[in-house]
Design an enzyme around this catalytic site. Sequence first.
Site, PDB file in Angstrom:
ATOM      1  N   GLU A 174     120.825  95.851  52.891  1.00 17.00           N
ATOM      2  CA  GLU A 174     119.897  95.628  51.785  1.00 17.00           C
ATOM      3  C   GLU A 174     119.585  97.006  51.244  1.00 17.00           C
ATOM      4  O   GLU A 174     119.055  97.851  51.970  1.00 17.00           O
ATOM      5  CB  GLU A 174     118.659  94.899  52.319  1.00 17.00           C
ATOM      6  CG  GLU A 174     117.774  94.347  51.215  1.00 17.00           C
ATOM      7  CD  GLU A 174     116.721  95.344  50.792  1.00 17.00           C
ATOM      8  OE1 GLU A 174     117.039  96.218  49.954  1.00 17.00           O
ATOM      9  OE2 GLU A 174     115.601  95.245  51.307  1.00 17.00           O
TER      10      GLU A 174
ATOM     11  N   CYS B 223     111.363  98.097  48.451  1.00 19.23           N
ATOM     12  CA  CYS B 223     112.650  97.665  47.874  1.00 19.23           C
ATOM     13  C   CYS B 223     112.424  96.871  46.601  1.00 19.23           C
ATOM     14  O   CYS B 223     113.274  96.821  45.728  1.00 19.23           O
ATOM     15  CB  CYS B 223     113.401  96.751  48.843  1.00 19.23           C
ATOM     16  SG  CYS B 223     113.509  97.371  50.490  1.00 19.23           S
TER      17      CYS B 223
END
Lengths: 485, 485
Positions: free
Chosen positions: A225, A262
Site C-alpha cells: 500500500e 495515506c
Amino acid sequence: MEMSNEQIHAVISDSLAGYSYLQSLTPTERAGLMYAVADEIEALDDTLLQTAHRETALPLPRLQGEKGRTVNQWRSYAAALKTGLYAEARIDRGDGAAKADIRKYNKGIGPVAVFGASNFPFAFSTAGGDTASAIAAGCPVVYKEHPGHPATSRLMADAIQRGLAKFGAPKTVFGYLQGSTNAVGEALVVHPVIKAVAFTGSFRGGKALFDLGMSRTEPIPVFAEMGSVNPVIALPVYLQEHAAVLAAQYVGSLTLGVGQFCTNPGLLIVVKGEATTSLKEALRLEIQKVGDATMLHAGICKAYLEGKTTLAAQEHVSLLGEGAPGNGTTAGAAIYATSGRALLQNEVLAHEVFGPTGLLIECDSMNELYDVVRSLDGQLTITLAATAAEAQQNMALLQAAQEKCGRLLFQGMPTGVEVVYGMHHGGPFPATTDSRFTSVGPDAVKRFLRPLSFQNWPDALLPAELQEGNPLKIGRIVDNVYTVN
Amino acid sequence: MEMSNEQIHAVISDSLAGYSYLQSLTPTERAGLMYAVADEIEALDDTLLQTAHRETALPLPRLQGEKGRTVNQWRSYAAALKTGLYAEARIDRGDGAAKADIRKYNKGIGPVAVFGASNFPFAFSTAGGDTASAIAAGCPVVYKEHPGHPATSRLMADAIQRGLAKFGAPKTVFGYLQGSTNAVGEALVVHPVIKAVAFTGSFRGGKALFDLGMSRTEPIPVFAEMGSVNPVIALPVYLQEHAAVLAAQYVGSLTLGVGQFCTNPGLLIVVKGEATTSLKEALRLEIQKVGDATMLHAGICKAYLEGKTTLAAQEHVSLLGEGAPGNGTTAGAAIYATSGRALLQNEVLAHEVFGPTGLLIECDSMNELYDVVRSLDGQLTITLAATAAEAQQNMALLQAAQEKCGRLLFQGMPTGVEVVYGMHHGGPFPATTDSRFTSVGPDAVKRFLRPLSFQNWPDALLPAELQEGNPLKIGRIVDNVYTVN
C-alpha cells in the site's frame, strides 16, 4: 544490533514450524490465539505509549487511540474468522459414480513477510493489521523491524510472544528480524519459505519489494500500500453553499497528524467560478491557523520540504496560503493553487507530497474537470463534494472516479479508515500493487489464503470446514445452494 | 492475414466501450447476456466440430463433449452470477455521525486479455472459461486467436458476436485479434487499457506473459495455468490389493486424449516392495495395449518426442513398457521407471513431458517417499492411492501433499476437471502463476474483480448490490451479520 545472515535465515526457516502449528488449528482455535494476543497488547502500559511517542513524535492521545484500534483489529478479525466466511467452503457431493465428490476451502498460503509503516507504529506495524490478518489466515509472520520505531516494535513483538505462550502456541508463529538495512528486508522477501509479502509505505519502497517478489524463481503475491493524493472534487452548486465548511474540513483533513496519512487529501479540484473566490479566501484563512509540527522523523521532514519546494517551483503554481513556517526540523502547512490545464500538462503536480501540503486545481470548465479526473493515477480514495442532485447529474464523473480509486466518498473527508467489513483500503496501481485486496478490515485476511480442493476423500480425513456434518456450523455452498446447516 | 498495429490498437481500445456497457448492467442482466451467448454456441452445427477436428486432430465425440462443457460454463457461471455471490456485498450502516456508512462490492477490473489453449479448442479458448468468467465479472475480453485452431476460433467468435447482438450488447464486449506471431500477444498484454490476462498453455509461454505483465508501468494480474506432472502416490497396503486396477486406471488416465491434459498423471510414486513387482508387470501389459495416435499439431508431437528422448537418456531411468511406437508424426505411449533417489538428485526427472509418457518412481522406504513428495514443484493435482486406514496413518504425507497442489484426490485419477463450485483448477507455482485463483468452476469469476467502497452515498446513487432495499435479493453482510433480506 544487526543479525547475522545465519540468524536471519534461522528465523525465517523456523516459520515453517509455526505454519504447521497454525494449520493444525481450527478457525475457532486460531481466533482464540488471536484473542490471547489482543489481550496482551491491550495490557501494555504507558511504557509503550511513551516509547512510541519518543520514537515517532506522534501525540500520546493519538497513540492511545491507535493502540485501541490495533487491539480491535485482532479481535474483529478473529470474530470474522469464527464465522467461517474466509473458508469459502464449497461442497459438491457428486453422484457416487462418475460425478466426483469435490470439496474446496481456503487455507493459509504459507509464511508471510510483514513490513511496518512509519506513520502507524501500532496499527500498521509489528502487531498491526497485516500481522493480525496473516495469522487469522493461518499463516505465520516474519516481521522486519521498522528503523523508525525499533523499541516500539520490540515491545509489541514481546506482547505477541506473551499471547502466543499463554495460548500454548510456539514462538515460531511470529518471527522478528532486527536490522536497519534494506538487505535484511530483501533477504526476507527472496527467501523460498516466504509465500507472501505485506508492506505499507512509500511508492519507492513498495515497488522495489514488489519487483523483488516477482523476480523470484517462484513469484509470490506482494501487497504494497503505497499511498496516493486522494483528490477531493468539489462541484459548483455544493461549493456555492458550502465553501467555508469545505475549506475547514479540507484543511483539517490535510493537516491532521501533520498530513502523515495515506488518505491525506492532497488535491482539491474545482471549476473556476464565483464560488471559488470565496473558497480560496476560506482556505487561506484556515491554513493560516495551522501551526508547524514535528514529523515522524528527520528523513520524512526532509522529503516533505523537498517535495514542497519542487511543487512550488513548477510553472503555473502559486502559493495560496500557508500556516506557521517550519524551522527546518518542523513542517509548515501550505496550500498551492494551479489550473486544470497545468495539471494535465505536468504530471509532477499530481505527485504525492507526504505531509500537510495541498494543491487547489481550478478547472476552466466541467469538461476540463472530467479530463483531470480521467488523467488521475490510481488512488486509495476519491471524494465528491457535491449535492445529491449534482452527483446525479454527473454520473459519468462518478463512473470515471470509480475507475480511479478503491473508496469513493460522498462529501466528508477521506482521512479516517474504519476497521469494518465495508472498508476497502486499497486501490488501483500506483496506490497499491494489487487493487483486488484491502489491507484494512476483516477482508484483509483474504490476501493470505489459497483454495484447496479435496476429491472423494473419506469424511473423517477432511478438514472440519468440509466435513459432511458441518461441525463448525459455518456458511457453505452445498450442491449449489448456500446453507448454514 | 496479419492485422496492422493500428488495427490491433483499435480493437483493444474499443474494449473500453464494452467495459462501460458491461458496467451499466446488473448481474442479472449480465447473466442474460451470457445465456444468449451460450445459446449461440449450442446452436453451432457440425461445421464447428469438423473444423476443430481438422485443426486439432481431436476425435469428434470428444469435441462434441467439449462443446457441451463450454455451453455449460457460460450457463453455470451466469447462474452463479445471479446469486450475487461474487458481489461480496458488505454494508456497515454507521451511526449517522462519526461512524460512517460504508458499503463495498466487487466490480469488474477492466478489459481482460485471453489466450486460448491448444488442447481445448472450445472450453479453454475463444469462448472458453476465461472469456465466460471475465464477462460474468463485467469485463470485456480481447481474445488473441490461437495459431493451432484459427478457423475454429473464428467460428466461436462469430457465435459470441451473434449472442451479443441478440441481447443488444455492443460488439466491443468481445474483441478478436488475428495473427500468428508472439508480437500480437505481447502488444495486447502491454496495452494500458488491459487490466488482467488469462492464459492456459506451456510454462514457457505463461511465464513470459507473466513477466511481461509484471514489467508494465502498471503491473496487472496475469493468470497463467501452465500444467504439471500430477503425481499419483500409491501406498503399500492399497497397492497390494489393487495393483492391477491401479495400473489400468493409471495407463487410462496417462494416455487419455493422447496424454494432452494439464492434469495428466506423469508421475507414479511407490515404495519398492512385493506389490510393486506385480504393479510393474500390470503397467507393462496395460501400456502395451495403447496404440499410437496423432497429437494436436506437429510442434507438440515434436516436443513430446524430444521430451521422451531426454527422459529416456537420463541416468537411472529405464523403459518399463511401451505401446505401439509412433511413426514420427504420431505419438507412442511409454512408461519409464526410476528410483526415488534418482529423482531427488535429478530435477529433469520431475519435468512435464506433455503427452502419453509416465514415470514410475520406486522409493526405498516411506521416508524416501516423503522426501520425494517434499521435493516436488507446485502441482495442479496430487492423488493418493491408499486405503482410508493408510491415509489416516500418514497424515504428515497428506499435509506435505496439500502444500504442493491445488486439488488432492483420494484414489481415482486426476484427469477430468468438473465445472463445479468445489473445483480448484490451479495450484502453487509453477503449476500456475497465482495459486489463489481457479480457472475452472464459477469461482473463476473472482479473478477479474476488485472491491470498491462507497462512503456516505445517497441510496439512489449506489449500485443495486448495495442499496438499502436489496433489490437484487442477494446475500450480504450487513452490520456484521450475513443476511439475504
